[in-house]
Write an enzyme that holds these catalytic residues in place. Structure first.
Site, short mmCIF file in Angstrom:
data_model
loop_
_atom_site.label_atom_id
_atom_site.label_comp_id
_atom_site.label_asym_id
_atom_site.label_seq_id
_atom_site.Cartn_x
_atom_site.Cartn_y
_atom_site.Cartn_z
CE1 TYR A 98 22.04 49.31 102.38
CE2 TYR A 98 24.13 48.78 101.33
CZ TYR A 98 22.94 49.48 101.34
OH TYR A 98 22.66 50.35 100.32
CD GLU A 140 23.82 50.85 97.23
OE1 GLU A 140 24.59 50.15 97.94
OE2 GLU A 140 22.86 51.50 97.69
#
Length: 260
Positions: A98, A140
């Site tokens: 990310y 997730e």
């Protein structure tokens, strides 16, 4: 929750970002893959980049998320986040990437907006990005933890191949090693990773058909112009591919269909 400092900035710039994000995301992917070509090996679809479907999907999710949290300060667009998180998990995206996405996305934003990308604007949109990213990471983590194993992909062997007409083949897979299998339901989907003609590992996603226990079963319609469809369609009994755990909220009671 979006901060009171950032809210008016997002409200003021949302029309501009929403209009420009479709131009920003292709540049973002170009920058990221130039710096990290390894991400194209087994994680991102080359075809989706060439066709523009992946940049459009990212652009859409960012715009929807930003619009939603402006209009609904106390909640998130759970359906959108869930759909994106399931997709990410099926591809094996890890939370460590990310910051990578952030770096190259905001480089692209700065390049596109120029002088309009002030420190205040960048800070406000950075807040939006990390609100969305952290929400996805949380989902997730839960998806990965719910699996019967701790791997993103495992080897599976083709054990049955049935031609069904109209250039469709139904393939049945069973584990090629001792990795525990998560129970799946028809209508969920998996990522299959195989090598392209040039050796690059490429993922493709398929809806699961009803199958026996400890099997994965999919239907593949031949696309003569597709980069990977012909390779997957041509798999023979005994061939081994990498397959993800099952993901997706939608399930079928009856017979499903093929390519997701």
């Amino acid at each position: 929750m979006l901060s009171e400092k950032s809210r008016p900035i997002i409200e003021a710039t949302l029309p501009i970002i929403a209009d420009r994000i479709g131009h920003i995301t292709p540049d973002f992917y170009e920058r990221m893959f130039a710096a990290r070509p390894d991400l194209m090996d087994g994680l991102f679809s080359r075809s989706s980049q060439l066709e523009g479907t992946q940049p459009k999907a990212l652009a859409g999710s960012i715009a929807v998320f930003a619009s939603y949290i402006v209009e609904h300060p106390d909640s998130y667009p759970d359906e959108v986040l869930s759909r994106v998180a399931h997709k990410h998990a099926s591809l094996g995206l890890q939370e460590k990437e990310y910051p990578t996405v952030y770096k190259y996305l905001f480089e692209a934003i700065a390049a596109d907006l120029g002088d309009a990308a002030t420190e205040e604007v960048v800070d406000a949109w950075s807040e939006v990005y990390w609100l969305m990213a952290n929400a996805l990471i949380k989902i997730e983590r839960g998806l990965y933890a719910s699996q019967a194993n701790n791997v993103t992909h495992a080897p599976f062997k083709v054990v049955d191949r049935q031609e069904t007409g109209d250039n469709v083949v139904v393939l049945t897979f069973e584990p090629a090693d001792e990795t525990p299998m998560t129970e799946a339901k028809a209508g969920q989907y998996i990522s299959i990773i195989t090598k392209a003609r040039d050796g690059l590992r490429q993922p493709r996603q398929y809806t699961l058909l009803p199958s026996d226990k400890n099997q994965r079963r999919i239907g593949v319609k031949l696309d003569p112009n597709g980069e990977m469809t012909s390779i997957i369609h041509g798999l023979k009994i005994g061939d081994v591919v990498e397959i993800s755990n099952p993901y997706g909220d939608l399930t079928l009671e009856g017979f499903g269909s093929a390519d997701a």
